[in-house]
Design a protein around this motif. Structure first.
Motif, PDB file in Angstrom:
ATOM      1  N   TYR A  33       0.841  -1.199   0.000  1.00 14.53           N
ATOM      2  CA  TYR A  33       0.000   0.000   0.000  1.00 14.53           C
ATOM      3  C   TYR A  33       0.872   1.245   0.000  1.00 14.53           C
ATOM      4  O   TYR A  33       1.957   1.246   0.577  1.00 14.53           O
ATOM      5  N   TYR A  35       0.259   5.283   1.198  1.00 14.44           N
ATOM      6  CA  TYR A  35      -0.594   6.274   1.842  1.00 14.44           C
ATOM      7  C   TYR A  35       0.120   7.623   1.815  1.00 14.44           C
ATOM      8  O   TYR A  35       1.339   7.703   1.805  1.00 14.44           O
ATOM      9  N   GLN A  37       0.003  11.154   4.309  1.00 10.29           N
ATOM     10  CA  GLN A  37      -0.464  11.649   5.606  1.00 10.29           C
ATOM     11  C   GLN A  37      -0.304  13.150   5.644  1.00 10.29           C
ATOM     12  O   GLN A  37       0.811  13.670   5.576  1.00 10.29           O
ATOM     13  N   GLY A  42      -5.251  12.281   8.897  1.00 12.20           N
ATOM     14  CA  GLY A  42      -5.035  10.843   8.961  1.00 12.20           C
ATOM     15  C   GLY A  42      -4.297  10.347   7.731  1.00 12.20           C
ATOM     16  O   GLY A  42      -3.604  11.108   7.058  1.00 12.20           O
ATOM     17  N   LEU A  43      -4.463   9.083   7.433  1.00 13.26           N
ATOM     18  CA  LEU A  43      -3.809   8.483   6.268  1.00 13.26           C
ATOM     19  C   LEU A  43      -4.836   8.254   5.161  1.00 13.26           C
ATOM     20  O   LEU A  43      -5.913   7.725   5.407  1.00 13.26           O
ATOM     21  N   TYR A  48      -2.851   0.593  -4.072  1.00 14.56           N
ATOM     22  CA  TYR A  48      -2.488  -0.622  -3.401  1.00 14.56           C
ATOM     23  C   TYR A  48      -2.324  -1.748  -4.419  1.00 14.56           C
ATOM     24  O   TYR A  48      -2.707  -1.614  -5.580  1.00 14.56           O
ATOM     25  N   PHE A  90       3.727   7.076   3.255  1.00 14.49           N
ATOM     26  CA  PHE A  90       4.017   5.817   3.931  1.00 14.49           C
ATOM     27  C   PHE A  90       3.692   4.646   3.025  1.00 14.49           C
ATOM     28  O   PHE A  90       2.650   4.607   2.376  1.00 14.49           O
ATOM     29  N   PHE A 103       4.279  -0.953   8.494  1.00 11.90           N
ATOM     30  CA  PHE A 103       4.597   0.309   7.860  1.00 11.90           C
ATOM     31  C   PHE A 103       6.089   0.568   7.792  1.00 11.90           C
ATOM     32  O   PHE A 103       6.856   0.190   8.692  1.00 11.90           O
TER      33      PHE A 103
ATOM     34  N   LEU B  44       3.861   3.866  11.438  1.00  8.23           N
ATOM     35  CA  LEU B  44       2.821   3.398  12.358  1.00  8.23           C
ATOM     36  C   LEU B  44       3.151   1.994  12.868  1.00  8.23           C
ATOM     37  O   LEU B  44       3.604   1.139  12.107  1.00  8.23           O
ATOM     38  N   PHE B  90      -3.902   6.211  16.035  1.00 12.10           N
ATOM     39  CA  PHE B  90      -4.857   6.095  14.942  1.00 12.10           C
ATOM     40  C   PHE B  90      -5.712   4.846  15.111  1.00 12.10           C
ATOM     41  O   PHE B  90      -5.191   3.744  15.320  1.00 12.10           O
ATOM     42  N   GLY B 102      -8.772   6.732  10.953  1.00 11.68           N
ATOM     43  CA  GLY B 102      -9.265   7.972  11.519  1.00 11.68           C
ATOM     44  C   GLY B 102      -8.221   9.065  11.393  1.00 11.68           C
ATOM     45  O   GLY B 102      -7.094   8.819  10.931  1.00 11.68           O
ATOM     46  N   THR B 103      -8.589  10.262  11.803  1.00  9.01           N
ATOM     47  CA  THR B 103      -7.690  11.410  11.658  1.00  9.01           C
ATOM     48  C   THR B 103      -6.658  11.503  12.764  1.00  9.01           C
ATOM     49  O   THR B 103      -5.780  12.350  12.715  1.00  9.01           O
TER      50      THR B 103
END
Lengths: 112, 111
Positions: A33, A35, A37, A42-43, A48, A90, A103, B44, B90, B102-103
């Motif tokens: 994936y 992402y 940010q 958020g992400l 993907y 990410f 990650f 993360l 998160f 989520g944010t």
């Protein structure tokens, strides 16, 4: 075991330049994936892949391209960098059937 | 629509105090639920996950979360916060292919 490795860690681009963000995983994970940010957002999923040769768009794919020629590598390409692409990117990977994403440490990109 | 809401953007607690971070979700089926933590400048890291079974799940670093189907919630708790818990947290929901994040909630810990 290196896990998910992203390069570079930091990069500054000028508007209109192109670059490739590299992502490599050594865990033989099928799913990978990308992402982005942004502060307070958020992400967001860009693209993907569920395996070599297969990619699909996520929530925010515009301005990006990906390829998945091998299980290990999933590069993200920015063709014409724009200030809106300033973000932290990410990469993550997941083995089939596990549902847990692992990650990388991220790439911080600024487009000026 | 599928979504995740973390209503608290920023929480400040004293070291040793208890902590609860809220997470509410909207999802068509019973989702897989996750909490991730992000330390400054890092990626993360998974704290804990819920797939099925016991609705109270234990994670790393002394964290736990409780899945409440009736409230569509998956709140994260810790009985005594340490200074090293300062980070962004998160909540995420999803299935086998994709996650929705989520944010985030930024946790600040005072000595």
């Amino acid at each position: 075991n290196a896990g998910v490795t992203q390069t570079p860690k930091f990069r500054i681009l000028k508007i209109g330049q192109s670059m490739t963000l590299q992502c490599t995983q050594d865990m033989n994970h099928n799913y990978m994936y990308w992402y982005r940010q942004d502060p307070g957002m958020g992400l967001k999923l860009i693209y993907y892949s569920v395996g070599a040769g297969i990619t699909d768009k996520g929530e925010v794919p515009n301005g990006y391209n990906v390829s998945r020629s091998t299980t290990e590598d999933f590069p993200l390409r920015l063709e014409l960098a724009a200030p809106s692409q300033t973000s932290v990117y990410f990469c993550a990977s997941t083995p089939s059937g596990e549902n847990i994403q692992y990650f990388g440490a991220g790439t911080r990109l600024s487009v000026l | 629509a599928q979504s995740v809401t973390q209503p608290d953007i920023h929480i400040t607690v004293s070291e040793g105090a208890s902590l609860e971070l809220r997470c509410n979700y909207s999802y068509g089926a019973t989702p897989y639920l996750f909490w991730y933590v992000q330390s400054p400048g890092q990626g993360l890291q998974l704290l804990l996950k819920y797939f099925s079974g016991d609705t109270l799940v234990q994670g790393i670093k002394g964290f736990e979360a409780e899945f409440k189907r009736s409230q569509s919630s998956f709140n994260l708790r810790k009985p005594s916060v340490h200074w090293s818990d300062a980070a962004e947290y998160f909540c995420a929901v999803g299935n086998t292919d994709k996650l929705i994040f989520g944010t985030g909630t930024r946790l600040q810990v005072f000595p």
